[in-house]
Structure formats: structure tokens, C-alpha cells
Design a protein around this motif. Structure first.
Motif, PDB file in Angstrom:
ATOM      1  N   ILE A  54       0.842  -1.204   0.000  1.00  0.00           N
ATOM      2  CA  ILE A  54       0.000   0.000   0.000  1.00  0.00           C
ATOM      3  C   ILE A  54       0.870   1.245   0.000  1.00  0.00           C
ATOM      4  CG2 ILE A  54      -1.736   1.297   1.293  1.00  0.00           C
ATOM      5  CD1 ILE A  54      -2.739  -1.470   2.357  1.00  0.00           C
ATOM      6  N   ALA A  55       1.884   1.269   0.867  1.00  0.00           N
ATOM      7  CA  ALA A  55       2.761   2.443   0.967  1.00  0.00           C
ATOM      8  C   ALA A  55       3.513   2.684  -0.345  1.00  0.00           C
ATOM      9  CB  ALA A  55       3.746   2.264   2.119  1.00  0.00           C
ATOM     10  N   SER A  56       3.978   1.615  -0.988  1.00  0.00           N
ATOM     11  CA  SER A  56       4.706   1.807  -2.252  1.00  0.00           C
ATOM     12  C   SER A  56       3.779   2.351  -3.340  1.00  0.00           C
ATOM     13  CB  SER A  56       5.351   0.503  -2.710  1.00  0.00           C
ATOM     14  OG  SER A  56       4.378  -0.431  -3.113  1.00  0.00           O
ATOM     15  N   ARG A  57       2.525   1.945  -3.341  1.00  0.00           N
ATOM     16  CA  ARG A  57       1.574   2.473  -4.319  1.00  0.00           C
ATOM     17  C   ARG A  57       1.293   3.951  -4.058  1.00  0.00           C
ATOM     18  NH1 ARG A  57      -2.531  -2.756  -4.440  1.00  0.00           N
ATOM     19  NH2 ARG A  57      -1.050  -4.145  -5.472  1.00  0.00           N
ATOM     20  N   ILE A  58       1.196   4.318  -2.792  1.00  0.00           N
ATOM     21  CA  ILE A  58       0.962   5.729  -2.447  1.00  0.00           C
ATOM     22  C   ILE A  58       2.177   6.564  -2.836  1.00  0.00           C
ATOM     23  CG2 ILE A  58       0.651   7.348  -0.531  1.00  0.00           C
ATOM     24  CD1 ILE A  58      -1.071   5.216   0.842  1.00  0.00           C
ATOM     25  N   ILE A  59       3.373   6.065  -2.544  1.00  0.00           N
ATOM     26  CA  ILE A  59       4.604   6.801  -2.854  1.00  0.00           C
ATOM     27  C   ILE A  59       4.739   7.026  -4.363  1.00  0.00           C
ATOM     28  CG2 ILE A  59       7.132   6.629  -2.843  1.00  0.00           C
ATOM     29  CD1 ILE A  59       6.873   5.268  -0.089  1.00  0.00           C
ATOM     30  N   LYS A  60       4.338   6.049  -5.166  1.00  0.00           N
ATOM     31  CA  LYS A  60       4.418   6.181  -6.621  1.00  0.00           C
ATOM     32  C   LYS A  60       3.405   7.192  -7.170  1.00  0.00           C
ATOM     33  CE  LYS A  60       5.954   1.456  -7.486  1.00  0.00           C
ATOM     34  NZ  LYS A  60       5.552   0.160  -8.048  1.00  0.00           N
ATOM     35  N   GLU A  95       0.622  12.309 -13.536  1.00  0.00           N
ATOM     36  CA  GLU A  95      -0.441  12.852 -14.385  1.00  0.00           C
ATOM     37  C   GLU A  95      -1.580  11.863 -14.515  1.00  0.00           C
ATOM     38  OE1 GLU A  95       0.341  14.505 -18.268  1.00  0.00           O
ATOM     39  OE2 GLU A  95       2.193  15.402 -17.509  1.00  0.00           O
ATOM     40  N   LYS A  96      -1.235  10.615 -14.773  1.00  0.00           N
ATOM     41  CA  LYS A  96      -2.261   9.577 -14.920  1.00  0.00           C
ATOM     42  C   LYS A  96      -1.990   8.487 -13.875  1.00  0.00           C
ATOM     43  CE  LYS A  96      -2.880  10.235 -19.843  1.00  0.00           C
ATOM     44  NZ  LYS A  96      -2.809   9.632 -21.168  1.00  0.00           N
ATOM     45  N   PRO A  97      -2.488   8.682 -12.655  1.00  0.00           N
ATOM     46  CA  PRO A  97      -2.244   7.673 -11.615  1.00  0.00           C
ATOM     47  C   PRO A  97      -3.026   6.385 -11.894  1.00  0.00           C
ATOM     48  CG  PRO A  97      -3.690   9.371 -10.776  1.00  0.00           C
ATOM     49  CD  PRO A  97      -3.278   9.801 -12.152  1.00  0.00           C
TER      50      PRO A  97
END
Length: 169
Positions: A92-98, A129-131
């Protein structure tokens, strides 16, 4: 060197006294002769008590080993659950950081299970720009059939936090 005839005579007399006692018993009984002294019985009781004590001690040691083994298994299970929670938090944290979008329940899970990791992920977030919109990590777990509850996960995460484990950027 002097040889004593008296010593030989005494030993021979004792041997003769002991032989008739064994011969006087009837031939078919097979019972051991009873002696007037209770030395043999005393030794047998002492030996039996010693063996019982040794057996009790070995049983106690075995019980302690089994208890330690059960405790280790419990600790391993707890650590395994904690590791699962940490892995979910990491995803979850890595997805948020990205800069990607994660479902609100995943964000809530991260906030409860690893508050410092959540703060760190928000601080290190890189806007896109496009998450990419991700499915919930928690739902993946339920679809796999393991179906662990978040309450158990939170308990193991709290145990990990109390052990001093933190996430850094």
C-alpha cells in the motif's frame, strides 16, 4: 607368608550352612528362599523410589520441551501474521509513494496498522499525471481464501510496533 587354616574353616562352614537351606525347599516351587534380613527388600524399595524419581524428572523435562515447542509455534504463527500485515502495508505504501490511487479501506488499514509508514508514504508521494487505480490489497487476501480478519492483523501489527519495528523512506 602364613596361611591360616581357621579362615578357611570358617568360610567352609558358612558355605555348608547356606547349602542345606536351599536344598530343603521342595523341588517344584521355584520360589526364592526368604532371608531373615530385610536388606534386599530395603534395597529394592530404594531402587524403585529412585527409578520413579528419575521417571518423574524425565517426564517433567519432556513436558517442558513440548511446552517450549508449542510456545515457539505460537510465536512463529504470530510473527507470520505480523509479516503478512507488514507486507500489505509495504504494498500500500509503495503504491501511495508512486502517486497511484489506492482504495480508501487500504489507506485506512495502513493508517491503523503502520501510522508512521502512512505518514512517510504521504510525505514521499510523487504526483503523477495519470495515476493507476489499484484494487484493494485486502480484497486480494480474501479472494485467495485465507480470509484473515483485520482485527487479527491489527493485533499482530501492534505487537510488531511494540517490538520497535518502523518503516523509513
Amino acid at each position: 607368608m602364613e596361611l591360616s587354616v581357621n579362615g578357611r574353616q570358617r568360610r567352609a562352614a558358612q558355605a555348608v550352612k547356606n547349602e542345606p537351606r536351599a536344598e530343603k525347599q521342595p523341588a517344584g516351587t521355584g520360589a526364592a528362599p526368604k532371608r531373615t534380613g530385610s536388606d534386599k527388600a530395603d534395597w529394592s524399595q530404594a531402587a524403585l523410589a529412585f527409578l520413579r524419581e528419575m521417571d518423574r524428572q524425565s517426564m517433567e523435562e519432556e513436558r517442558k520441551r513440548l511446552e517450549a515447542k508449542r510456545q515457539k509455534n505460537g510465536e512463529l504463527e504470530m510473527l507470520s501474521k505480523s509479516l503478512d500485515v507488514m507486507e500489505k502495508c509495504r504494498k500500500i505504501a509503495s503504491r501511495i509513494i508512486k502517486g497511484d490511487k489506492v482504495p480508501p479501506q487500504d489507506e485506512q488499514f495502513l493508517m491503523e496498522a503502520d501510522p508512521e509508514g502512512y505518514k512517510l508514504a504521504l510525505a514521499c508521494r510523487v504526483p503523477k499525471e495519470k495515476p493507476k487505480e489499484w484494487e484493494s490489497v485486502l480484497e486480494e487476501e480474501e479472494e485467495d481464501g485465507s480470509g484473515r480478519e483485520t482485527a487479527e492483523s491489527m493485533e499482530s501489527a501492534e505487537a510488531a510496533e511494540s517490538a520497535g519495528e518502523t518503516t523509513e523512506c
